[in-house]
Design an enzyme around this catalytic site. Structure first.
Site, PDB file in Angstrom:
ATOM      1  N   ASP A  59     -20.230 -25.008   5.370  1.00 23.25           N
ATOM      2  CA  ASP A  59     -22.119 -24.829   5.049  1.00 23.25           C
ATOM      3  C   ASP A  59     -22.066 -23.921   3.698  1.00 23.25           C
ATOM      4  OD1 ASP A  59     -24.456 -24.155   4.845  1.00 23.25           O
ATOM      5  OD2 ASP A  59     -25.066 -24.128   6.797  1.00 23.25           O
ATOM      6  N   SER A  88     -30.576 -31.716 -11.582  1.00 28.81           N
ATOM      7  CA  SER A  88     -31.127 -32.623 -11.486  1.00 28.81           C
ATOM      8  C   SER A  88     -32.465 -32.828 -12.638  1.00 28.81           C
ATOM      9  CB  SER A  88     -32.182 -32.439 -10.189  1.00 28.81           C
ATOM     10  OG  SER A  88     -33.013 -33.768 -10.198  1.00 28.81           O
ATOM     11  N   TYR A 146     -38.129 -28.229  -5.177  1.00 24.00           N
ATOM     12  CA  TYR A 146     -36.866 -28.852  -5.583  1.00 24.00           C
ATOM     13  C   TYR A 146     -36.556 -28.430  -6.970  1.00 24.00           C
ATOM     14  CZ  TYR A 146     -33.250 -32.610  -6.202  1.00 24.00           C
ATOM     15  OH  TYR A 146     -32.315 -33.358  -6.530  1.00 24.00           O
ATOM     16  N   LYS A 201     -33.444 -26.407  -8.914  1.00 30.18           N
ATOM     17  CA  LYS A 201     -32.708 -27.160  -9.963  1.00 30.18           C
ATOM     18  C   LYS A 201     -32.770 -26.336 -11.228  1.00 30.18           C
ATOM     19  CE  LYS A 201     -30.850 -30.051  -7.239  1.00 30.18           C
ATOM     20  NZ  LYS A 201     -29.337 -29.711  -6.795  1.00 30.18           N
TER      21      LYS A 201
HETATM   22  N1  LIG Z   1     -29.335 -39.133  -5.887  1.00 24.41           N
HETATM   23  C1  LIG Z   1     -30.182 -38.658  -6.785  1.00 24.41           C
HETATM   24  O1  LIG Z   1     -31.038 -39.540  -7.376  1.00 24.41           O
HETATM   25  C2  LIG Z   1     -29.944 -37.345  -7.301  1.00 24.41           C
HETATM   26  C3  LIG Z   1     -30.710 -37.027  -8.387  1.00 24.41           C
HETATM   27  C4  LIG Z   1     -30.513 -35.622  -9.194  1.00 24.41           C
HETATM   28  C5  LIG Z   1     -29.695 -34.747  -8.751  1.00 24.41           C
HETATM   29  N2  LIG Z   1     -29.294 -35.179  -7.229  1.00 24.41           N
HETATM   30  C6  LIG Z   1     -28.526 -33.884  -6.710  1.00 24.41           C
HETATM   31  O2  LIG Z   1     -27.054 -34.468  -6.486  1.00 24.41           O
HETATM   32  C7  LIG Z   1     -26.449 -33.854  -5.322  1.00 24.41           C
HETATM   33  C8  LIG Z   1     -26.091 -34.882  -4.325  1.00 24.41           C
HETATM   34  O3  LIG Z   1     -27.169 -35.801  -4.027  1.00 24.41           O
HETATM   35  P1  LIG Z   1     -27.051 -37.227  -3.107  1.00 24.41           P
HETATM   36  O4  LIG Z   1     -28.292 -37.930  -3.725  1.00 24.41           O
HETATM   37  O5  LIG Z   1     -25.577 -37.625  -2.929  1.00 24.41           O
HETATM   38  O6  LIG Z   1     -27.410 -36.410  -1.770  1.00 24.41           O
HETATM   39  P2  LIG Z   1     -27.106 -36.787  -0.402  1.00 24.41           P
HETATM   40  O7  LIG Z   1     -28.135 -36.298   0.580  1.00 24.41           O
HETATM   41  O8  LIG Z   1     -26.931 -38.420  -0.405  1.00 24.41           O
HETATM   42  O9  LIG Z   1     -25.760 -36.292   0.080  1.00 24.41           O
HETATM   43  C9  LIG Z   1     -25.593 -34.809   0.002  1.00 24.41           C
HETATM   44  C10 LIG Z   1     -24.591 -34.335   0.878  1.00 24.41           C
HETATM   45  O10 LIG Z   1     -24.492 -32.916   0.870  1.00 24.41           O
HETATM   46  C11 LIG Z   1     -24.350 -32.301   2.334  1.00 24.41           C
HETATM   47  N3  LIG Z   1     -24.962 -31.166   2.495  1.00 24.41           N
HETATM   48  C12 LIG Z   1     -26.248 -30.868   2.643  1.00 24.41           C
HETATM   49  N4  LIG Z   1     -26.534 -29.401   2.959  1.00 24.41           N
HETATM   50  C13 LIG Z   1     -25.179 -28.913   3.023  1.00 24.41           C
HETATM   51  C14 LIG Z   1     -24.745 -27.716   2.960  1.00 24.41           C
HETATM   52  N5  LIG Z   1     -25.619 -26.647   3.431  1.00 24.41           N
HETATM   53  N6  LIG Z   1     -23.501 -27.216   2.957  1.00 24.41           N
HETATM   54  C15 LIG Z   1     -22.562 -28.394   2.550  1.00 24.41           C
HETATM   55  N7  LIG Z   1     -23.020 -29.700   2.424  1.00 24.41           N
HETATM   56  C16 LIG Z   1     -24.212 -29.995   2.616  1.00 24.41           C
HETATM   57  C17 LIG Z   1     -25.168 -33.410   3.177  1.00 24.41           C
HETATM   58  O11 LIG Z   1     -24.316 -33.397   4.435  1.00 24.41           O
HETATM   59  C18 LIG Z   1     -24.377 -34.927   2.151  1.00 24.41           C
HETATM   60  O12 LIG Z   1     -23.283 -35.373   2.640  1.00 24.41           O
HETATM   61  C19 LIG Z   1     -27.747 -33.070  -4.637  1.00 24.41           C
HETATM   62  O13 LIG Z   1     -27.458 -31.612  -5.207  1.00 24.41           O
HETATM   63  C20 LIG Z   1     -28.885 -33.667  -5.102  1.00 24.41           C
HETATM   64  O14 LIG Z   1     -29.973 -32.755  -5.266  1.00 24.41           O
HETATM   65  C21 LIG Z   1     -29.281 -36.295  -6.743  1.00 24.41           C
END
Ligand SMILES: NC(=O)c1ccc[n+]([C@@H]2O[C@H](COP(=O)([O-])OP(=O)(O)OC[C@H]3O[C@@H](n4cnc5c(N)ncnc54)[C@H](O)[C@@H]3O)[C@@H](O)[C@H]2O)c1
Length: 267
Positions: A60, A139, A152, A156
């Site tokens: 975590d 992000s 959020y 970020k």
């Molecule tokens: N998908 C998008 O469009 C997008 C866009 C901009 C930024 N992001 C960023 O990219 C990163 C990944 O996003 P994603 O879309 O793959 O998200 P997702 O929710 O699909 O996957 C995120 C993973 O992080 C894990 N997680 C959550 N809390 C946690 C914690 N406390 N400790 C350890 N693991 C933890 C979850 O279990 C999950 O497996 C994030 O930081 C998100 O904010 C995503």
């Protein structure tokens, strides 16, 4: 020789979405990768699927104690750490007047505390190793105003500015550690697929359905981000630090130039 031969990477939140794609491309480029996540089942499944160079540890990112033990465990098992991808993040919907402070806390603790703690415990280990690369997943939300996910955006923004402070710290210490942030727009991951549900939970149902239809940009694939992660992880980016890399296929530079509000469905 592969681009990341002999390198060791930690990818937080690597059980799904962007983190799982990062882990795959990093390992294909020759790195040994440790995926960490709170989702044990998915994390173990991804590691199994990617083969023996990828392992999973339950972690975590909000916990300082867990960071200490994860870093110690990886140094013990792999001999050091060259690449840290601070990827774990969460989103909840809420405007500046409806923001729920529990959600705010949850978002900040995951993205900001997670990133701060990762840097805190990995930098000394990388310094000892003679250098490394820290990649923080921010992000497009730190670049443009997204009022429906205001907390959020704040998280970020903090990740972005912390990246610069960390990069300058490392440059001044001549530790050969670089630190950069990546700012994706909407990418097809479980987070984005759950956005409708999260919006509904905050009383904003309909927000995304309406705006998805007017998206001027298609949603990206996790690999669109992961290829950049591989570049920033490799020695090819040795002279690049303290920068933000926007991966959005023009989403952040088209305001007013396209019909509809193309920013709304991004996270
Ligand atoms: N998908 C998008 O469009 C997008 C866009 C901009 C930024 N992001 C960023 O990219 C990163 C990944 O996003 P994603 O879309 O793959 O998200 P997702 O929710 O699909 O996957 C995120 C993973 O992080 C894990 N997680 C959550 N809390 C946690 C914690 N406390 N400790 C350890 N693991 C933890 C979850 O279990 C999950 O497996 C994030 O930081 C998100 O904010 C995503």
């Amino acid at each position: 020789v592969a681009r990341l031969d002999h390198k060791v990477a930690i990818v937080t939140g690597g059980a799904k979405g962007l983190g799982a794609a990062d882990a795959r491309l990093l390992s294909e480029a020759g790195a040994r990768v440790v995926i960490t996540d709170i989702d044990v089942e998915s994390g173990e499944a991804v590691a199994r699927q990617l083969g023996p160079s990828v392992t999973f540890l339950k972690h975590d990112v909000r916990s300082e104690l867990e960071w200490q033990s994860i870093v110690a465990a990886v140094v013990q098992s792999h001999g050091g750490i060259d690449i840290l991808v601070n990827n774990a993040g969460v989103v909840r919907f809420g405007t500046p007047v409806t923001v729920d402070m529990k959600d705010f806390q949850f978002i900040m603790e995951t993205s900001v505390n997670g990133t701060v703690l990762g840097c805190k415990y990995v930098i000394p280990v990388m310094t000892e190793r003679g250098g490394g690369s820290i990649i923080n997943m921010a992000s497009i939300a730190s670049v443009q105003g997204e009022p429906y996910v205001a907390a959020y955006c704040a998280a970020k923004g903090a990740v972005e500015s912390y990246t610069r402070a960390t990069a300058v710290f490392c440059a001044q210490n001549r530790s050969k550690i670089r630190c950069n942030s990546i700012h994706p727009a909407a990418i097809d991951t479980p987070m984005v697929r759950s956005a409708g549900e999260l919006a509904a939970a905050a009383g904003m149902q309909g927000l995304l359905e309406n705006d998805r239809a007017s998206l001027s940009n298609p949603i990206g694939a996790p690999e669109d981000v992961a290829h950049l992660v591989v570049y920033l992880a490799s020695d090819e980016s040795m002279f690049t630090s303290g920068q933000r890399f926007i991966v959005d296929n023009t989403a952040s530079v088209t305001a007013g130039a396209v019909p509809g509000d193309s920013s709304v469905a991004t996270l």
